[in-house]
Design a protein around this motif. Structure first.
Motif, PDB file in Angstrom:
ATOM      1  N   ALA A 113     -58.419  24.280  -6.395  1.00 43.31           N
ATOM      2  CA  ALA A 113     -57.498  25.275  -5.852  1.00 43.31           C
ATOM      3  C   ALA A 113     -56.123  25.161  -6.500  1.00 43.31           C
ATOM      4  N   ALA A 114     -55.658  23.936  -6.704  1.00 40.28           N
ATOM      5  CA  ALA A 114     -54.349  23.724  -7.319  1.00 40.28           C
ATOM      6  C   ALA A 114     -54.322  24.205  -8.766  1.00 40.28           C
ATOM      7  N   ALA A 115     -55.484  24.157  -9.423  1.00 33.68           N
ATOM      8  CA  ALA A 115     -55.567  24.598 -10.818  1.00 33.68           C
ATOM      9  C   ALA A 115     -55.868  26.081 -10.938  1.00 33.68           C
ATOM     10  N   GLY A 116     -55.965  26.777  -9.797  1.00 34.81           N
ATOM     11  CA  GLY A 116     -56.263  28.201  -9.815  1.00 34.81           C
ATOM     12  C   GLY A 116     -57.711  28.514 -10.126  1.00 34.81           C
ATOM     13  N   GLN A 117     -58.603  27.549  -9.888  1.00 34.74           N
ATOM     14  CA  GLN A 117     -60.025  27.746 -10.156  1.00 34.74           C
ATOM     15  C   GLN A 117     -60.753  28.202  -8.897  1.00 34.74           C
ATOM     16  N   GLY A 118     -61.914  28.825  -9.099  1.00 30.00           N
ATOM     17  CA  GLY A 118     -62.774  29.187  -7.986  1.00 30.00           C
ATOM     18  C   GLY A 118     -63.432  27.950  -7.395  1.00 30.00           C
ATOM     19  N   PRO A 119     -64.253  28.120  -6.368  1.00 26.76           N
ATOM     20  CA  PRO A 119     -64.850  26.971  -5.679  1.00 26.76           C
ATOM     21  C   PRO A 119     -65.846  26.193  -6.522  1.00 26.76           C
ATOM     22  N   ALA A 120     -66.427  26.825  -7.542  1.00 23.12           N
ATOM     23  CA  ALA A 120     -67.415  26.170  -8.393  1.00 23.12           C
ATOM     24  C   ALA A 120     -67.356  26.797  -9.777  1.00 23.12           C
ATOM     25  N   PRO A 121     -67.778  26.064 -10.798  1.00 22.26           N
ATOM     26  CA  PRO A 121     -67.785  26.659 -12.137  1.00 22.26           C
ATOM     27  C   PRO A 121     -68.872  27.720 -12.260  1.00 22.26           C
ATOM     28  N   ALA A 122     -68.631  28.683 -13.108  1.00 22.13           N
ATOM     29  CA  ALA A 122     -69.685  29.628 -13.465  1.00 22.13           C
ATOM     30  C   ALA A 122     -70.655  28.931 -14.409  1.00 22.13           C
ATOM     31  N   VAL A 123     -71.881  29.409 -14.455  1.00 21.63           N
ATOM     32  CA  VAL A 123     -72.856  28.935 -15.434  1.00 21.63           C
ATOM     33  C   VAL A 123     -73.067  30.047 -16.450  1.00 21.63           C
ATOM     34  N   ALA A 124     -72.956  29.721 -17.727  1.00 22.29           N
ATOM     35  CA  ALA A 124     -73.169  30.683 -18.809  1.00 22.29           C
ATOM     36  C   ALA A 124     -74.404  30.259 -19.581  1.00 22.29           C
ATOM     37  N   VAL A 125     -75.410  31.121 -19.611  1.00 22.22           N
ATOM     38  CA  VAL A 125     -76.662  30.843 -20.312  1.00 22.22           C
ATOM     39  C   VAL A 125     -76.642  31.566 -21.652  1.00 22.22           C
ATOM     40  N   VAL A 126     -76.805  30.816 -22.732  1.00 20.17           N
ATOM     41  CA  VAL A 126     -76.770  31.394 -24.075  1.00 20.17           C
ATOM     42  C   VAL A 126     -78.198  31.678 -24.532  1.00 20.17           C
ATOM     43  N   SER A 127     -78.468  32.940 -24.848  1.00 18.57           N
ATOM     44  CA  SER A 127     -79.816  33.326 -25.265  1.00 18.57           C
ATOM     45  C   SER A 127     -79.760  34.591 -26.108  1.00 18.57           C
ATOM     46  N   GLY A 128     -80.298  34.539 -27.308  1.00 17.02           N
ATOM     47  CA  GLY A 128     -80.362  35.728 -28.137  1.00 17.02           C
ATOM     48  C   GLY A 128     -81.444  36.690 -27.689  1.00 17.02           C
TER      49      GLY A 128
END
Length: 266
Positions: A113-128
């Protein structure tokens, strides 16, 4: 957990100052780990990798990393996720490791919260190819919408399926291929500057070859597996090996937890 490498921010804590450079043999708190692994205050993105390897270079056993890990490794794994804006993983790793949505953890709530982040990280899936099962909880039940990173030439029906499942599609390459350097830029443009990749080896190899990896957090497992398991990074080699500098080294039960930063890291 003992610090072996005399770096001030790791070897001296408010709870247990140690001018000799060696902490007493005790378990570090999550707050201490979070301070030790804090992202640097840079203006741009910072891409960090977290991987585990055996003494003979295997990144997996029976296709998964769990068998060569340990409880302390998982505590650091959770800490790194607790600090990140986004967790980046290749499609094969998502399938093999059974990825689920990142969860909110109370231990990191105040810090995020202090860093301005949401409650959890997003997950990014890399796939062509977008050969993914969009009915999985990673896509249908995330606390933060999952991102699917692909190329402009990805199959239109798979892009539509990803969006229908609630995923955010990020285009980071021309044709069917994903450009690793563009992945970093596109995610940063969405405010996801603190980046963490957990592989797999092929994706990490692409980041290394593109010269965009800033930091490697490597757990060296005191195990030997032989066999033909993958290394932590695969794919085309680089013309000239890139030098990384040791930033910190922790030890517990024979496991070494190293943190290496690119020598010319921004």
């Amino acid at each position: 957990m003992r610090s072996l490498f005399p770096v001030t921010d790791l070897t001296t804590t408010a709870a247990a100052p140690d001018p000799s450079g060696l902490l007493t043999d005790r378990e570090w708190s999550l707050d201490e780990l979070a301070d030790a692994y804090a992202y640097p205050a840079t203006g741009g993105p910072w891409l960090r990798a977290n991987m585990v390897s055996t003494l003979d270079g295997a990144a997996q056993h029976d296709g998964r990393s769990q068998g060569i890990s340990c409880a302390a490794d998982m505590r650091i794994f959770g800490t790194l996720r607790g600090l990140a804006d986004v967790v980046i993983a290749g499609a094969e790793t998502v399938r093999l490791e059974g990825y689920r949505p990142a969860r909110a953890r109370e231990a990191f709530a105040g810090r995020r919260a202090a860093a301005g982040q949401g409650p959890a990280p997003a997950v990014a899936v890399v796939s062509g190819s977008l050969d993914l099962d969009f009915s999985l909880p990673l896509f249908t039940e995330p606390l933060v919408p999952t991102l699917v990173v692909t190329g402009a030439g990805a199959p239109a029906d798979r892009i539509a399926a990803a969006r229908k499942a609630g995923a955010e599609v990020v285009i980071a390459g021309e044709g069917a291929r994903v450009d690793p350097a563009r992945v970093v830029r596109e995610l940063a443009d969405r405010g996801l500057r603190r980046q963490l990749t957990e592989g797999g080896p092929r994706l990490l190899g692409q980041f290394v070859a593109a010269g965009v990896l800033d930091e490697l957090c490597l757990t060296l497992s005191p195990m030997l597996t032989a066999g033909d398991a993958q290394r932590i990074a695969g794919g085309p080699g680089v013309t000239v090996p890139e030098r990384f500098a040791l930033a910190s080294l922790l030890e517990e039960d024979g496991f070494l937890f190293g943190r290496y930063r690119r020598a010319d890291a921004r």
